[in-house]
Design a protein around this motif. Structure first.
Motif, mmCIF file in Angstrom:
data_model
loop_
_atom_site.group_PDB
_atom_site.id
_atom_site.type_symbol
_atom_site.label_atom_id
_atom_site.label_comp_id
_atom_site.label_asym_id
_atom_site.label_seq_id
_atom_site.Cartn_x
_atom_site.Cartn_y
_atom_site.Cartn_z
ATOM 1 N N SER A 1 -3.045 3.482 1.267
ATOM 2 C CA SER A 1 -3.589 4.798 1.598
ATOM 3 C C SER A 1 -2.495 5.851 1.522
ATOM 4 C CB SER A 1 -4.235 4.801 2.989
ATOM 5 O OG SER A 1 -3.266 4.557 3.997
ATOM 6 N N ILE A 2 -2.902 7.073 1.249
ATOM 7 C CA ILE A 2 -1.986 8.211 1.201
ATOM 8 C C ILE A 2 -2.508 9.277 2.145
ATOM 9 C CG2 ILE A 2 -1.018 10.040 -0.232
ATOM 10 C CD1 ILE A 2 -1.106 8.155 -2.576
ATOM 11 N N ASP A 3 -1.676 9.629 3.118
ATOM 12 C CA ASP A 3 -2.064 10.596 4.149
ATOM 13 C C ASP A 3 -3.410 10.238 4.767
ATOM 14 O OD1 ASP A 3 0.264 12.081 3.867
ATOM 15 O OD2 ASP A 3 -0.590 13.387 2.334
ATOM 16 N N GLY A 4 -3.623 8.930 4.985
ATOM 17 C CA GLY A 4 -4.827 8.460 5.644
ATOM 18 C C GLY A 4 -6.013 8.211 4.740
ATOM 19 N N LYS A 5 -5.934 8.596 3.477
ATOM 20 C CA LYS A 5 -7.037 8.375 2.532
ATOM 21 C C LYS A 5 -6.808 7.063 1.795
ATOM 22 C CE LYS A 5 -9.322 10.208 -1.571
ATOM 23 N NZ LYS A 5 -9.312 11.275 -2.613
ATOM 24 N N VAL A 6 -7.767 6.119 1.925
ATOM 25 C CA VAL A 6 -7.644 4.822 1.287
ATOM 26 C C VAL A 6 -7.862 4.952 -0.216
ATOM 27 C CG1 VAL A 6 -8.567 2.470 1.172
ATOM 28 C CG2 VAL A 6 -8.413 3.646 3.378
ATOM 29 N N LEU A 7 -6.948 4.372 -0.990
ATOM 30 C CA LEU A 7 -7.046 4.421 -2.445
ATOM 31 C C LEU A 7 -7.971 3.320 -2.951
ATOM 32 C CD1 LEU A 7 -3.354 5.052 -3.575
ATOM 33 C CD2 LEU A 7 -5.082 6.711 -2.851
ATOM 34 N N SER A 8 -8.643 3.601 -4.029
ATOM 35 C CA SER A 8 -9.446 2.589 -4.708
ATOM 36 C C SER A 8 -8.573 1.880 -5.736
ATOM 37 C CB SER A 8 -10.650 3.231 -5.399
ATOM 38 O OG SER A 8 -10.218 4.029 -6.482
ATOM 39 N N ALA A 9 -9.111 0.826 -6.332
ATOM 40 C CA ALA A 9 -8.350 0.057 -7.314
ATOM 41 C C ALA A 9 -7.972 0.894 -8.525
ATOM 42 C CB ALA A 9 -9.166 -1.158 -7.749
ATOM 43 N N GLU A 10 -8.723 1.955 -8.794
ATOM 44 C CA GLU A 10 -8.442 2.798 -9.958
ATOM 45 C C GLU A 10 -7.339 3.815 -9.692
ATOM 46 O OE1 GLU A 10 -11.617 2.265 -8.796
ATOM 47 O OE2 GLU A 10 -11.921 0.671 -10.302
ATOM 48 N N ASP A 11 -6.911 3.931 -8.444
ATOM 49 C CA ASP A 11 -5.947 4.969 -8.087
ATOM 50 C C ASP A 11 -4.495 4.533 -8.263
ATOM 51 O OD1 ASP A 11 -7.881 6.855 -7.386
ATOM 52 O OD2 ASP A 11 -8.095 5.988 -5.380
ATOM 53 N N TYR A 12 -4.261 3.264 -8.563
ATOM 54 C CA TYR A 12 -2.906 2.783 -8.788
ATOM 55 C C TYR A 12 -2.962 1.649 -9.799
ATOM 56 C CZ TYR A 12 -4.386 -0.787 -5.425
ATOM 57 O OH TYR A 12 -5.067 -1.786 -4.780
ATOM 58 N N LYS A 13 -1.793 1.301 -10.325
ATOM 59 C CA LYS A 13 -1.717 0.255 -11.339
ATOM 60 C C LYS A 13 -0.699 -0.794 -10.924
ATOM 61 C CE LYS A 13 -0.481 -0.560 -16.206
ATOM 62 N NZ LYS A 13 0.026 0.068 -17.448
ATOM 63 N N LEU B 1 -1.505 10.827 -5.918
ATOM 64 C CA LEU B 1 -0.633 11.271 -4.836
ATOM 65 C C LEU B 1 -1.136 12.558 -4.209
ATOM 66 C CD1 LEU B 1 2.911 10.579 -6.359
ATOM 67 C CD2 LEU B 1 1.747 9.276 -4.563
ATOM 68 N N GLY B 2 -1.853 13.388 -4.980
ATOM 69 C CA GLY B 2 -2.379 14.634 -4.449
ATOM 70 C C GLY B 2 -1.485 15.807 -4.762
ATOM 71 N N ALA B 3 -2.054 16.986 -4.646
ATOM 72 C CA ALA B 3 -1.341 18.211 -5.015
ATOM 73 C C ALA B 3 -0.130 18.457 -4.129
ATOM 74 C CB ALA B 3 -2.294 19.398 -4.949
#
Length: 298
Positions: free
Chosen positions: A82-94, A111-113
């Motif tokens: 997660s980034i800043d509390g938002k859980v990433l999906s499998a498509e958000d990282y490699k 990562l976000g703006a």
């Protein structure tokens, strides 16, 4: 918030299984400063679960760079990112292989703006079996004791992190384990707090739950260090204790831990430690700067 398990994305198997050659000309500084690392270890008989929360701050001119972390997918099960509390999906990282290790790459879009200019927090939760770690690198068990060996690249067997010696940070480490089986919980730095509590064991449906005593210890190392210097020990150990008065008049507690059968051999080690600390002061003017000095011999 509940921990959401992210399904691991497919691993790119096109990469070579051989360790790539690293040349000095290809060196590039890590684009982020790691301001603080917080590690939470839940040490059980079957698994160790680790939640690593890291505060990253972009270096000047490097904002928006991909975040590349080191791990080992073949040993460490990735539960969530997660980034800043938002859980990433499998498509958000490699995840991609790097010889026997694994690279996790989180792109600027995920990562976000704010990652371009402001610090951001990445939380990674992993799970693995220390008792099956026969490499004796990372976190493993030896004679029933949890131990770590992170030099040179063992930290990646614990969590996904920039496992390189030029990345330094402060560490706060929290450990929870069975109090009777693992009465000694140690890590780097000073002991912040330690307490016991009653916990219920998981049981099968219809079975009566049993209770057992657990305890938690939190250690804080205020001095920045690379992750290969991270250390953790949890076990049933005996201790020899003494103290040392520094040249400025501070009293430092000295403790040497060992298995009960070997503790009577530690007196000479304690005398050597006291002499070494005094020699550092008289020869180099270096005074020990923590309240506690622990040595573990296992």
């Amino acid at each position: 918030a509940p921990c959401v398990t992210a399904t691991a994305p497919p691993v790119d198997m096109a990469s070579s299984d051989e360790t790539p050659t690293t040349y000095l000309k290809d060196y590039a500084p890590f684009p982020y400063d790691v301001e603080k690392v917080t590690l939470d270890f839940a040490l059980e008989e079957d698994f160790a679960t680790v939640t690593a929360t890291c505060l990253y701050a972009p270096k000047e001119g490097k904002g928006g760079s991909p975040l590349v972390l080191d791990g080992r997918e073949s040993f460490v099960e990735l539960l969530s990112v997660s980034i800043d509390g938002k859980v990433l999906s499998a498509e958000d990282y490699k995840l991609s292989p790097n010889a026997e290790d694994t690279k996790m790459t989180i792109g600027s879009k995920s990562l976000g703006a704010s990652s371009g200019t402001e610090p951001f927090t990445v939380t990674v939760t992993t799970r693995f079996k220390p008792q099956e770690n026969l490499e004796l690198s990372g976190l493993y068990k030896s004679s029933g004791t949890f131990c770590t060996q992170c030099e040179a690249e063992g930290f990646r067997l614990i969590t996904y992190f920039p496992d390189r010696p030029d990345v330094m940070s402060t560490y706060e480490v929290r450990m929870t384990a069975d109090e009777e089986t693992y009465p000694v919980l140690l890590s780097n730095g000073n002991l912040k707090e330690q307490f016991s509590f009653e916990a219920e064991d998981a049981s099968a449906p219809g079975e009566k739950k049993t209770k057992r005593r657990k305890h938690t210890a939190t250690w804080i190392d205020p001095h920045r260090k690379p992750c290969y210097l991270f250390a953790l020990v949890a076990g049933d150990l005996s201790v020899v204790e003494d103290s040392f008065r520094t040249m400025s008049g501070r009293d430092v507690t000295l403790r040497i831990y060992a298995e009960k059968k070997n503790i009577d051999r530690c007196d000479f080690a304690m005398r050597s430690l006291r002499k070494a600390m005094r020699w550092d002061e008289t020869r180099f003017g270096l005074e020990y700067d923590l309240d506690l000095f622990n040595i573990v011999a296992v």
